[in-house]
Motif scaffolding. Structure first.
Motif, PDB file in Angstrom:
ATOM      1  N   ALA A 109     -32.698 -10.695  16.773  1.00  0.00           N
ATOM      2  CA  ALA A 109     -34.012 -11.297  17.013  1.00  0.00           C
ATOM      3  C   ALA A 109     -34.055 -12.716  16.435  1.00  0.00           C
ATOM      4  N   PHE A 110     -33.403 -12.925  15.295  1.00  0.00           N
ATOM      5  CA  PHE A 110     -33.312 -14.251  14.693  1.00  0.00           C
ATOM      6  C   PHE A 110     -32.598 -15.215  15.643  1.00  0.00           C
ATOM      7  N   ALA A 111     -31.503 -14.748  16.246  1.00  0.00           N
ATOM      8  CA  ALA A 111     -30.766 -15.583  17.202  1.00  0.00           C
ATOM      9  C   ALA A 111     -31.646 -15.937  18.397  1.00  0.00           C
ATOM     10  N   ALA A 112     -32.395 -14.955  18.896  1.00  0.00           N
ATOM     11  CA  ALA A 112     -33.304 -15.221  20.011  1.00  0.00           C
ATOM     12  C   ALA A 112     -34.404 -16.191  19.590  1.00  0.00           C
ATOM     13  N   ALA A 113     -34.887 -16.057  18.364  1.00  0.00           N
ATOM     14  CA  ALA A 113     -35.954 -16.940  17.868  1.00  0.00           C
ATOM     15  C   ALA A 113     -35.479 -18.375  17.759  1.00  0.00           C
ATOM     16  N   ILE A 114     -34.225 -18.571  17.419  1.00  0.00           N
ATOM     17  CA  ILE A 114     -33.689 -19.928  17.370  1.00  0.00           C
ATOM     18  C   ILE A 114     -33.747 -20.537  18.764  1.00  0.00           C
ATOM     19  N   GLY A 115     -33.391 -19.734  19.770  1.00  0.00           N
ATOM     20  CA  GLY A 115     -33.494 -20.215  21.151  1.00  0.00           C
ATOM     21  C   GLY A 115     -34.924 -20.522  21.534  1.00  0.00           C
ATOM     22  N   LYS A 116     -35.861 -19.661  21.121  1.00  0.00           N
ATOM     23  CA  LYS A 116     -37.280 -19.903  21.415  1.00  0.00           C
ATOM     24  C   LYS A 116     -37.738 -21.189  20.725  1.00  0.00           C
TER      25      LYS A 116
END
Length: 188
Positions: A17-24
């Motif tokens: 989720a952290f990796a996805a949040a960086i993308g967001k």
């Protein structure tokens, strides 16, 4: 499972989720803290619910597999950890790639659900070990909220580099937690 192992598990579950949040965060123009917190809370709530669902499914099967429960938990965590490491090392990390600037609630929720599938599998594994699933789910949700909020805020600065490494670290931690479950079972 002891409390430090639960905390490590919670943070390991939050790395995708952290990796996805960086993308967001990379896709947003100068995200404000409240925007990041709202996204973090949405991810955290979804990430807290999915291990409960997995635990319920695993609890139904517990009576039939009690002799093998520690091995089941270990194998599930090993497979999930290895998968996270493989995804973190691959060149095509979708979660860390910037998305269009549309950050609608349904799209954010869909991303949160996609990154929480592994937490459901962990919930299945937790049904076979002595752990408070409510405590585990709350810790996973809290860790995810914190990590996603930070990830959104860091997204503009760090891009996809940290996201991949975070997923690798999370995979290693999951494998370590699985090994700790075996260690506790054999009474060493």
């Amino acid at each position: 499972m002891n409390f430090p192992a639960l905390v490590l598990l919670a943070f390991a579950m939050s790395t995708d989720a952290f990796a996805a949040a960086i993308g967001k965060g990379a896709a947003m123009r100068q995200p404000k803290f409240l925007q990041a917190l709202r996204i973090g809370l949405l991810f955290g709530v979804i990430e807290a619910i999915t291990p409960l669902i997995g635990w319920l499914a695993g609890s139904v099967a517990t009576q039939w597999v009690a002799q093998w429960d520690h091995w089941i938990a270990f194998v599930l965590l090993l497979v999930l950890g290895a998968s996270m490491i493989r995804e973190g090392r691959s060149g095509g990390d979708e979660a860390a790639r910037p998305e269009p600037r549309n950050q609608s609630v349904p799209m954010v929720a869909l991303t949160a659900v996609a990154t929480s599938i592994d937490a459901m599998a962990v919930g299945v594994g937790l049904a076979f070990v002595d752990v408070s699933i409510v405590e585990a789910a709350l810790l996973i949700g809290l860790a995810t909220t914190i990590m996603v909020t930070i990830g959104v805020m860091l997204g503009r600065l760090l891009g996809s580099v940290v996201g991949k490494r975070a997923e690798i670290v999370g995979g290693v931690v999951l494998i370590g937690v699985g090994a700790a479950i075996l260690y506790e079972h054999f009474g060493a």
